[in-house]
Design a protein around this motif. Structure first.
Motif, PDB file in Angstrom:
ATOM      1  N   ASN A  29       0.829  -1.214   0.000  1.00 31.13           N
ATOM      2  CA  ASN A  29       0.000   0.000   0.000  1.00 31.13           C
ATOM      3  C   ASN A  29       0.856   1.253   0.000  1.00 31.13           C
TER       4      ASN A  29
ATOM      5  N   VAL B 163       2.344   1.692  -3.563  1.00 26.57           N
ATOM      6  CA  VAL B 163       1.317   2.182  -4.488  1.00 26.57           C
ATOM      7  C   VAL B 163       0.989   3.646  -4.201  1.00 26.57           C
ATOM      8  N   ALA B 164       0.837   3.997  -2.917  1.00 24.91           N
ATOM      9  CA  ALA B 164       0.507   5.373  -2.542  1.00 24.91           C
ATOM     10  C   ALA B 164       1.617   6.335  -2.923  1.00 24.91           C
TER      11      ALA B 164
ATOM     12  N   ILE C 253       3.843   5.980  -5.410  1.00 23.15           N
ATOM     13  CA  ILE C 253       3.871   6.135  -6.863  1.00 23.15           C
ATOM     14  C   ILE C 253       2.690   6.972  -7.344  1.00 23.15           C
ATOM     15  N   ALA C 254       1.485   6.636  -6.856  1.00 17.92           N
ATOM     16  CA  ALA C 254       0.285   7.365  -7.289  1.00 17.92           C
ATOM     17  C   ALA C 254       0.354   8.831  -6.868  1.00 17.92           C
ATOM     18  N   GLY C 255       0.731   9.076  -5.622  1.00 17.61           N
ATOM     19  CA  GLY C 255       0.829  10.452  -5.132  1.00 17.61           C
ATOM     20  C   GLY C 255       1.876  11.252  -5.884  1.00 17.61           C
TER      21      GLY C 255
ATOM     22  N   MET D 138       2.949  10.752  -8.950  1.00 20.34           N
ATOM     23  CA  MET D 138       2.490  11.021 -10.310  1.00 20.34           C
ATOM     24  C   MET D 138       1.501  12.188 -10.331  1.00 20.34           C
ATOM     25  N   LEU D 139       0.608  12.247  -9.353  1.00 18.86           N
ATOM     26  CA  LEU D 139      -0.335  13.361  -9.287  1.00 18.86           C
ATOM     27  C   LEU D 139       0.389  14.681  -9.048  1.00 18.86           C
TER      28      LEU D 139
ATOM     29  N   SER E  31       9.088  11.234  -6.036  1.00 17.45           N
ATOM     30  CA  SER E  31       8.422  12.445  -6.517  1.00 17.45           C
ATOM     31  C   SER E  31       9.318  13.204  -7.479  1.00 17.45           C
TER      32      SER E  31
ATOM     33  N   GLY F 239      -2.436  14.398  -4.342  1.00 16.58           N
ATOM     34  CA  GLY F 239      -1.186  13.644  -4.332  1.00 16.58           C
ATOM     35  C   GLY F 239      -0.558  13.608  -2.955  1.00 16.58           C
TER      36      GLY F 239
ATOM     37  N   ILE G   6      -2.816  11.474  -0.524  1.00 21.56           N
ATOM     38  CA  ILE G   6      -2.680  10.026  -0.657  1.00 21.56           C
ATOM     39  C   ILE G   6      -1.448   9.534   0.083  1.00 21.56           C
TER      40      ILE G   6
END
Length: 206
Positions: free
Chosen positions: A7, A10-11, A13-15, A17-18, A85, A121, A124
């Motif tokens: 988790n 994933v958080a 990478i997703a954060g 990217m945003l 980031s 971002g 998350i």
């Protein structure tokens, strides 16, 4: 343990990217700033075309050294977020030229959307106890030394960065940046909001 680590990955990478999309697609085209070390990196980019990701890392190093000696847990929660980031910010550095130009987004709309992307971002990552480091740690150190509220200290530091950008560039940069960090803060708060569990009334409880 493995699920929690997954988790966090994933958080992160997703954060990241945003954040990268918000910065490259919505802030940079109109010289808009964010607070913290990212704001400093954006100022240097607008002035001298400095690489944002690398500048972000270099400006964060003194704060990470402070974290290593004073707040070791903060170092381990911040270092991965900062590196990933920075990677995505530089990876997406060309999308503003290829994607934004045909859209003709108004600067206020762009700042508003950029604030949402960045706020979500950050939110998350913070929801999963991940940080990108930056001036939050510096604010905590100053707050501890001076016995002042850490939130107020963060507000002052971000305000100084935004004001510096307004003085160096234009009043428009100042006001658009204020809009971005305001919307970003609200978006982060929404993402980090955890609803308190409802009290369950048991059959035998009166």
């Amino acid at each position: 343990m493995k699920v929690q680590l997954f988790n966090k990955i994933v958080a992160t990478i997703a954060g990241s990217m945003l954040l990268a999309i918000g910065i490259n697609l919505f802030l940079i085209p109109y010289n808009v700033l964010d607070g913290g070390v990212i704001g400093i990196a954006l100022i240097l980019n607008y002035m001298w075309k400095a690489n944002i990701g690398i500048t972000f890392i270099l400006c964060s190093l003194p704060i990470l050294v402070l974290a290593w000696f004073k707040y070791r847990h903060f170092f381990f929660s911040s270092f991965p977020g900062m590196i990933i980031s920075s990677f995505f910010i530089d990876l997406f550095s060309d999308i503003s030229h290829t994607l934004l130009a045909p859209l003709h987004i108004h600067p206020i709309t762009s700042s508003f959307i950029g604030g949402i992307f960045m706020g979500v971002g950050f939110g998350i990552m913070l929801r999963n106890n991940i940080s990108t480091g930056g001036t939050d740690l510096l604010a905590k150190y100053i707050a501890d030394k001076l016995s002042v509220n850490v939130g107020f200290t963060i507000f002052i530091l971000d305000g100084l960065i935004i004001t510096l950008g307004g003085l160096l560039f234009s009043p428009r940069t100042f006001f658009l940046s204020i809009l971005t960090i305001t919307i970003g803060g609200l978006s982060t708060g929404v993402c980090c909001y955890r609803r308190a569990p409802r009290e369950v009334t048991l059959p035998w409880k009166t």
